[in-house]
Design a protein around this motif. Sequence first.
Motif, PDB file in Angstrom:
ATOM      1  N   SER A 147       8.625   2.080   6.748  1.00  0.00           N
ATOM      2  CA  SER A 147       9.286   3.132   7.542  1.00  0.00           C
ATOM      3  C   SER A 147      10.805   3.076   7.479  1.00  0.00           C
ATOM      4  CB  SER A 147       8.821   3.061   8.997  1.00  0.00           C
ATOM      5  OG  SER A 147       7.431   3.187   9.076  1.00  0.00           O
ATOM      6  N   GLN A 148      11.362   2.481   6.434  1.00  0.00           N
ATOM      7  CA  GLN A 148      12.802   2.351   6.279  1.00  0.00           C
ATOM      8  C   GLN A 148      13.175   2.870   4.886  1.00  0.00           C
ATOM      9  OE1 GLN A 148      14.058  -1.751   6.169  1.00  0.00           O
ATOM     10  NE2 GLN A 148      15.945  -1.294   7.249  1.00  0.00           N
ATOM     11  N   PRO A 149      14.250   3.648   4.757  1.00  0.00           N
ATOM     12  CA  PRO A 149      14.638   4.151   3.432  1.00  0.00           C
ATOM     13  C   PRO A 149      14.854   3.003   2.448  1.00  0.00           C
ATOM     14  CG  PRO A 149      15.918   5.232   5.134  1.00  0.00           C
ATOM     15  CD  PRO A 149      15.146   4.144   5.806  1.00  0.00           C
ATOM     16  N   VAL A 150      14.449   3.207   1.209  1.00  0.00           N
ATOM     17  CA  VAL A 150      14.533   2.148   0.202  1.00  0.00           C
ATOM     18  C   VAL A 150      15.984   1.730  -0.043  1.00  0.00           C
ATOM     19  CG1 VAL A 150      14.644   3.647  -1.836  1.00  0.00           C
ATOM     20  CG2 VAL A 150      13.593   1.400  -2.020  1.00  0.00           C
ATOM     21  N   GLU A 151      16.937   2.612   0.235  1.00  0.00           N
ATOM     22  CA  GLU A 151      18.349   2.289   0.016  1.00  0.00           C
ATOM     23  C   GLU A 151      18.838   1.179   0.938  1.00  0.00           C
ATOM     24  OE1 GLU A 151      17.217   5.484   0.230  1.00  0.00           O
ATOM     25  OE2 GLU A 151      17.445   5.905  -1.914  1.00  0.00           O
ATOM     26  N   ARG A 184       0.862  -1.182   0.000  1.00  0.00           N
ATOM     27  CA  ARG A 184       0.000   0.000   0.000  1.00  0.00           C
ATOM     28  C   ARG A 184       0.897   1.231   0.000  1.00  0.00           C
ATOM     29  NH1 ARG A 184      -2.141  -3.800   3.212  1.00  0.00           N
ATOM     30  NH2 ARG A 184      -4.236  -4.521   2.717  1.00  0.00           N
ATOM     31  N   ALA A 185       0.732   2.083  -0.998  1.00  0.00           N
ATOM     32  CA  ALA A 185       1.601   3.251  -1.154  1.00  0.00           C
ATOM     33  C   ALA A 185       0.822   4.545  -0.954  1.00  0.00           C
ATOM     34  CB  ALA A 185       2.239   3.252  -2.538  1.00  0.00           C
ATOM     35  N   THR A 186       1.476   5.507  -0.298  1.00  0.00           N
ATOM     36  CA  THR A 186       0.944   6.854  -0.140  1.00  0.00           C
ATOM     37  C   THR A 186       1.917   7.804  -0.823  1.00  0.00           C
ATOM     38  OG1 THR A 186      -0.004   6.243   1.989  1.00  0.00           O
ATOM     39  CG2 THR A 186       0.191   8.591   1.517  1.00  0.00           C
ATOM     40  N   VAL A 187       1.430   8.511  -1.852  1.00  0.00           N
ATOM     41  CA  VAL A 187       2.265   9.432  -2.622  1.00  0.00           C
ATOM     42  C   VAL A 187       1.828  10.853  -2.301  1.00  0.00           C
ATOM     43  CG1 VAL A 187       3.048  10.086  -4.926  1.00  0.00           C
ATOM     44  CG2 VAL A 187       2.434   7.715  -4.460  1.00  0.00           C
ATOM     45  N   ARG A 188       2.808  11.689  -1.906  1.00  0.00           N
ATOM     46  CA  ARG A 188       2.514  13.103  -1.642  1.00  0.00           C
ATOM     47  C   ARG A 188       3.665  13.954  -2.175  1.00  0.00           C
ATOM     48  NH1 ARG A 188       3.197  10.854   3.551  1.00  0.00           N
ATOM     49  NH2 ARG A 188       0.978  11.038   3.970  1.00  0.00           N
ATOM     50  N   ASP A 189       3.412  15.237  -2.368  1.00  0.00           N
ATOM     51  CA  ASP A 189       4.464  16.144  -2.815  1.00  0.00           C
ATOM     52  C   ASP A 189       5.561  16.198  -1.762  1.00  0.00           C
ATOM     53  OD1 ASP A 189       3.091  16.835  -5.170  1.00  0.00           O
ATOM     54  OD2 ASP A 189       1.880  18.286  -4.087  1.00  0.00           O
ATOM     55  N   GLY A 190       6.825  16.222  -2.198  1.00  0.00           N
ATOM     56  CA  GLY A 190       7.928  16.219  -1.249  1.00  0.00           C
ATOM     57  C   GLY A 190       9.259  16.389  -1.941  1.00  0.00           C
ATOM     58  N   GLU A 191      10.300  15.793  -1.343  1.00  0.00           N
ATOM     59  CA  GLU A 191      11.641  15.976  -1.898  1.00  0.00           C
ATOM     60  C   GLU A 191      12.351  14.670  -2.247  1.00  0.00           C
ATOM     61  OE1 GLU A 191      11.673  16.768   2.571  1.00  0.00           O
ATOM     62  OE2 GLU A 191      10.783  17.866   0.923  1.00  0.00           O
ATOM     63  N   GLY A 192      11.624  13.643  -2.607  1.00  0.00           N
ATOM     64  CA  GLY A 192      12.252  12.443  -3.143  1.00  0.00           C
ATOM     65  C   GLY A 192      12.509  11.322  -2.163  1.00  0.00           C
ATOM     66  N   ARG A 193      11.847  11.324  -1.000  1.00  0.00           N
ATOM     67  CA  ARG A 193      12.039  10.226  -0.042  1.00  0.00           C
ATOM     68  C   ARG A 193      11.137   9.062  -0.409  1.00  0.00           C
ATOM     69  NH1 ARG A 193      12.430  14.454   4.068  1.00  0.00           N
ATOM     70  NH2 ARG A 193      10.168  14.393   4.189  1.00  0.00           N
ATOM     71  N   VAL A 194      11.715   7.865  -0.417  1.00  0.00           N
ATOM     72  CA  VAL A 194      10.950   6.639  -0.635  1.00  0.00           C
ATOM     73  C   VAL A 194      11.212   5.737   0.560  1.00  0.00           C
ATOM     74  CG1 VAL A 194      10.556   4.657  -2.128  1.00  0.00           C
ATOM     75  CG2 VAL A 194      11.162   6.863  -3.130  1.00  0.00           C
ATOM     76  N   ARG A 195      10.153   5.421   1.334  1.00  0.00           N
ATOM     77  CA  ARG A 195      10.298   4.582   2.519  1.00  0.00           C
ATOM     78  C   ARG A 195       9.457   3.330   2.360  1.00  0.00           C
ATOM     79  NH1 ARG A 195       8.563   8.858   5.018  1.00  0.00           N
ATOM     80  NH2 ARG A 195      10.019  10.504   5.443  1.00  0.00           N
ATOM     81  N   ILE A 196      10.055   2.203   2.695  1.00  0.00           N
ATOM     82  CA  ILE A 196       9.344   0.930   2.660  1.00  0.00           C
ATOM     83  C   ILE A 196       9.310   0.401   4.081  1.00  0.00           C
ATOM     84  CG2 ILE A 196       9.385  -1.414   1.782  1.00  0.00           C
ATOM     85  CD1 ILE A 196      10.708  -0.063  -0.747  1.00  0.00           C
ATOM     86  N   VAL A 237       4.296  -2.845   3.126  1.00  0.00           N
ATOM     87  CA  VAL A 237       4.178  -4.096   2.370  1.00  0.00           C
ATOM     88  C   VAL A 237       4.171  -5.270   3.341  1.00  0.00           C
ATOM     89  CG1 VAL A 237       6.669  -4.220   1.920  1.00  0.00           C
ATOM     90  CG2 VAL A 237       5.119  -5.414   0.422  1.00  0.00           C
ATOM     91  N   THR A 238       3.221  -6.189   3.123  1.00  0.00           N
ATOM     92  CA  THR A 238       3.069  -7.355   3.994  1.00  0.00           C
ATOM     93  C   THR A 238       2.878  -8.600   3.149  1.00  0.00           C
ATOM     94  OG1 THR A 238       0.675  -7.041   4.102  1.00  0.00           O
ATOM     95  CG2 THR A 238       1.984  -6.042   5.863  1.00  0.00           C
TER      96      THR A 238
END
Length: 132
Positions: A29-33, A15-27, A65-66
């Motif tokens: 609650s952890q950075p995708v990197e 389940r993804a929540t997309v909002r305006d921001g500065e390029g953070r992608v968290r999966i 994601v579960t």
Amino acid sequence: MVTNTSGKKKTAVARATVRDGEGRVRINSQPVELVEPEQARLKMLEPFRIAGDDIRDGVDIDIDVTGGGFSGQADATRTAIARGLVQHLGDAELRDAYMSFDRTLLVNDVRQSEPKKWGGPGARARYQKSYR
């Protein structure tokens, strides 16, 4: 503006929540990197490679994601991200680019594992028969 989308693959649900921001992608609650293995991370970030990094810099995406394994979760996540970007930006060209690259970016893969049945070790395999 906030956009909610989801993606599925086998038993994994993202389940993804997309909002305006500065390029953070968290999966979760952890950075995708920090996602391991690397192959799964590359699969999750595929929608950005097609869309371009300038689009990534304008949005923040939070994904929960579960279920399933790491590969199914990666596929579910990439579907959720691609759907979220298309819906958030309302970009028909981006949608067409995703569809021409790989349809499963926008459409869930409906295939499921077949349930095990009696008389064998799996869904189709049967136990061996002995004559003596």
